[in-house]
Write an enzyme that holds these catalytic residues in place. Sequence first.
Site, PDB file in Angstrom:
ATOM      1  CD  GLU A 175      -2.055   1.364   2.872  1.00 14.26           C
ATOM      2  OE1 GLU A 175      -1.398   1.932   3.986  1.00 14.26           O
ATOM      3  OE2 GLU A 175      -3.191   0.661   3.189  1.00 14.26           O
TER       4      GLU A 175
ATOM      5  CG  ASP B 276      -5.556  -1.820  -0.244  1.00  9.55           C
ATOM      6  OD1 ASP B 276      -4.967  -2.878  -0.686  1.00  9.55           O
ATOM      7  OD2 ASP B 276      -5.547  -0.932   0.231  1.00  9.55           O
TER       8      ASP B 276
END
Length: 388
Positions: A61, A122
Amino acid sequence: MGLPIPRLRKRLLLTATLFMLCATGGCKQGPWTLWDAYSARFIDAQGRVIDPQGGGRTTSEGQAYALFFALADNDRACFDRVLNWTQANLAGGDLGTHLPAWLWGKNKDGEWKTIDPNPASDADLWLAYSLIEAGRLWKQPDYINLGRKVLAQIAKGEVADLPGLGPMLLPGPVGFVHEKTWTLNPSYMPLFVIERLAVVDPSGPWQHIALGIPRLLRQSARHGFVMDWVDYVPGDGFYPAPQHPGKDAEAPVGSYDAIRVYLWVGMLDGRGRERADLLDAIPAMSAYLANHDAPPEKVSDQGIPLAQDGPIGFSAAVLPYLRAFSNMERPSAAQTIRMSKQRDAATGLYGKDLTYYDQNLALFATGYLDGRFRFGPGGELKVEWTRS
């Protein structure tokens, strides 16, 4: 002697108003000082993004967000360093065939290496998006080709066809399907990113996923508040889920993941119906902030805000969301004032503890509000430096 309270409040409101005028493009942009401060503190010379509060760990991330911010700042040298470190250390040397491991750090034997090889979707989405948009904006086809390869891996390994719902992004390839229950994370699916990927890869699952996001938010929210994790049961709907199932399970909440959903919704292009539909699905945070000084750190699985104020990054995250409403000027000003009070003059960063996550939320929010980047109606990235 300090200013009287009414005059002090008026001065703070004026400061917040000037901030918001700049955020609409009324002030010419100079260097992105927050990004410069973040890079100096959290990114090493190799291109590794370091989370000091996490024991010096690195996550996919953090790497993906850094790629995006470097692109938004037209900093190709930083972009390449971050990309090269990510590929070499999280993806076995080849992002074209391996999605990045989500966690890298020091193991129990003191070795620095991959701790958990499971990818996080993500991060993978932001990685693919940033590569594809970097290729378009910098006119570098190699970035686009690599981004498309990452995208194909996401579609193959991190998308599931949920009965009664259709294709949906799983949080990762492993660990999120339990017999007839699927665990999802609403914050993993920024609609503008999904919409852009649908344009880039029209034969992929992205348009179907985009169409399912409003339903996901509307039906999984609790009294209008977003939850961190939700379980989907076909024929029965959505239920708040604990982050760590099993013996280590904590009560389901809306907190550090969910706060990003308000941010993503606020940054959507406002010319279509999508942003209005999503705002209608998650209105409770705006109502709460009309009467409170800060977003709650946690919301219970019954949609009840808990007492403690969230960290400064939460105030940053809700600013674009609040600005999307027509009647939230005072709550917006209150969050802006809270941010200005917690800006560290020595470092240029936010908060008392200068946490990595707070700065990422602030970079997204202030970069957007300052007009350094926008997302077009098809999710395409629009950056200030192309207009100079």
